[in-house]
Design a protein around this motif. Structure first.
Motif, PDB file in Angstrom:
ATOM      1  N   ALA A  26       0.854  -1.183   0.000  1.00 49.51           N
ATOM      2  CA  ALA A  26       0.000   0.000   0.000  1.00 49.51           C
ATOM      3  C   ALA A  26       0.893   1.237   0.000  1.00 49.51           C
ATOM      4  N   ASP A  28       0.594   4.253   0.677  1.00 50.19           N
ATOM      5  CA  ASP A  28       0.506   5.196   1.798  1.00 50.19           C
ATOM      6  C   ASP A  28       1.090   4.645   3.091  1.00 50.19           C
ATOM      7  N   ASN A  29       1.393   3.360   3.104  1.00 53.21           N
ATOM      8  CA  ASN A  29       1.934   2.738   4.312  1.00 53.21           C
ATOM      9  C   ASN A  29       3.438   3.012   4.378  1.00 53.21           C
ATOM     10  N   THR A  30       3.885   3.598   5.481  1.00 55.57           N
ATOM     11  CA  THR A  30       5.294   3.997   5.577  1.00 55.57           C
ATOM     12  C   THR A  30       6.228   2.788   5.662  1.00 55.57           C
TER      13      THR A  30
END
Lengths: 66, 363
Positions: A26, A28-30
């Motif tokens: 994903a 947006d997942n850091t």
């Protein structure tokens, strides 16, 4: 070291495992962002069966990531 | 006879004949968990940090650029009495002192989501002034530092403050002119990075009090906390708000603060049911479960479980490992689970026993 997770729901790889964590693909997942940076920096990547992936395989795989 | 009129002011601190609270908004304080009230990760238990970013309390991380294990961190670490009006603080204690190299980064940080700073108009000529305020306590005295920065870490505002008396709470207020440069995300990415210096190397130090494109995470001459074994650094009442003056801390209901934190992390553990689901109809060792999250998380989260085999399914099964994590826009978070054995089609619930399952979408 990361290992790919095969998803039967998506019939493909959609995450990686690192020690005790499952990291989704994903953007947006850091942790996912860190995974991409790590792999580009040469950190080891194994396929879902635990086999070490070659640099060529990793390069090809990176192109499939979101 | 009442007099009515229009007031054009950024803050109203008093009025005649009426009660007006300053700067009323639903998110006056852009910092979440600024008073350290929420501690899902470790409760009130102190833990030792790992290398890199280590989230130890909701929304708060310590960054250790030199291998980790230099700090013991936690809610109310050290057990001192918080400032009047507060019951908690964010606590850091140096357990392994090191002399930071020029490029070392030891810091306490909170990354504010872009959605929560979109109204600041930063990066434009209309950028709004903000004020950062907090209470701080340390065993060391002197000049300390910190900074605000944008997502790409290419626009910084280093600031300094003084702790004049050791082991005493000191209230700090720093007014910062709005950033007319830089790139400030206004989505679910990193809006503003707020940093408190715990020992940044000389490569990251510069003149404070002005915006710069130099990588000045802190000010020149700031006290390096990590250089003193046993030194402590406690902070609470951290608030970043619009305007040129600090107002009273924005106390929010506990449930509101917890809900705000839950957008970034959910922790299930301590002998609790964590999720419900079913064993697949085509595989007795594959199950799918959904976690009760309440509201959408910031992003599809990372799932961490230190001991998957400790997670049981009451009725006889145990988890072997967790697979991919899924999230939908309505808020449901699901994951695939591999079992050692099972019966196809059965409904199941995951019970954590002594381990934890953490869903993290932190910045």
């Amino acid at each position: 070291m990361y290992q790919l997770i095969f998803s039967e729901l998506k019939n493909g790889f959609d995450g990686v495992r690192k020690e005790f964590t499952s990291i989704p693909f994903a953007p947006d997942n850091t942790d996912y962002q860190q995974f991409v940076r790590d792999i580009k920096n040469g950190v080891e990547l194994k396929d879902a069966e635990g086999n070490q992936m070659t640099p060529e395989q990793i390069t090809t795989f990176l192109e499939t990531l979101p | 006879m009442a007099t009515y009129g229009t007031v054009n002011a950024e803050n109203i601190t008093s009025s005649t004949g009426g009660v007006i609270s300053p700067n009323i908004t639903s998110l006056r304080n852009r910092i979440i968990n600024g008073a350290g009230t929420i501690s899902q990760y470790n409760g009130s238990t102190a833990t030792t940090n790992t290398a890199g970013s280590y989230y130890f309390m909701d929304r708060w991380l310590v960054y250790d650029g030199s291998g980790g294990s230099h700090f013991s961190v936690g809610q109310n670490k050290g057990g001192v009495t918080p400032p009047t009006g507060f019951t908690n603080y964010i606590g850091i204690n140096v357990t392994s002192a090191v002399s930071a190299s020029a490029s070392n980064n030891f810091s306490l940080q909170q990354q504010i989501e872009g959605f929560n700073i979109a109204d600041l108009a930063w990066g434009t000529a209309s950028a709004k002034t903000v004020t950062l305020s907090f209470w701080v306590y340390s065993s060391l005295t002197g000049t300390f530092g910190g900074s605000l920065r944008d997502n790409g870490a290419d626009y910084f505002y280093p600031f300094s403050f003084s702790i004049p008396v050791a082991n005493t709470w000191t209230q700090i207020s720093i007014t910062i002119t709005g950033a007319t440069g830089g790139t400030w995300l206004t989505n679910n990415g990193r809006g503003i990075g707020v940093l408190f210096d715990l020992g940044l190397g000389s490569s990251f130090q510069g003149t404070g009090g002005a915006w710069t494109t130099n990588s000045y995470y802190t000010v020149t001459g700031a006290t390096p906390l990590v250089g003193t074994n046993g030194a402590n650094y406690y902070i609470t009442g951290v608030q970043l708000e619009v305007g040129a003056q600090a107002t009273s801390f924005d106390y929010r209901p506990y449930t509101t603060e917890l809900a705000l934190c839950s957008r970034y992390a959910k922790v299930y553990g301590g002998y609790q049911f964590a999720a419900t689901g079913y064993i697949a109809h085509n595989s007795s060792t594959t199950a799918y479960v959904v976690f009760p999250t309440g509201a959408p998380m910031r992003a599809t989260p990372t799932l961490t479980c230190p001991s998957p085999t400790s997670v049981s399914i009451p009725g006889g099964y145990n988890v072997s490992s967790f697979g991919s994590v899924y999230a939908d826009t309505a808020g449901a978070i699901g994951t695939a689970v591999t079992l050692a054995a099972g019966t196809v089609g059965e409904g199941i619930a995951l019970y954590t026993n002594a381990t934890t399952i953490t869903l993290s979408a932190e910045l």
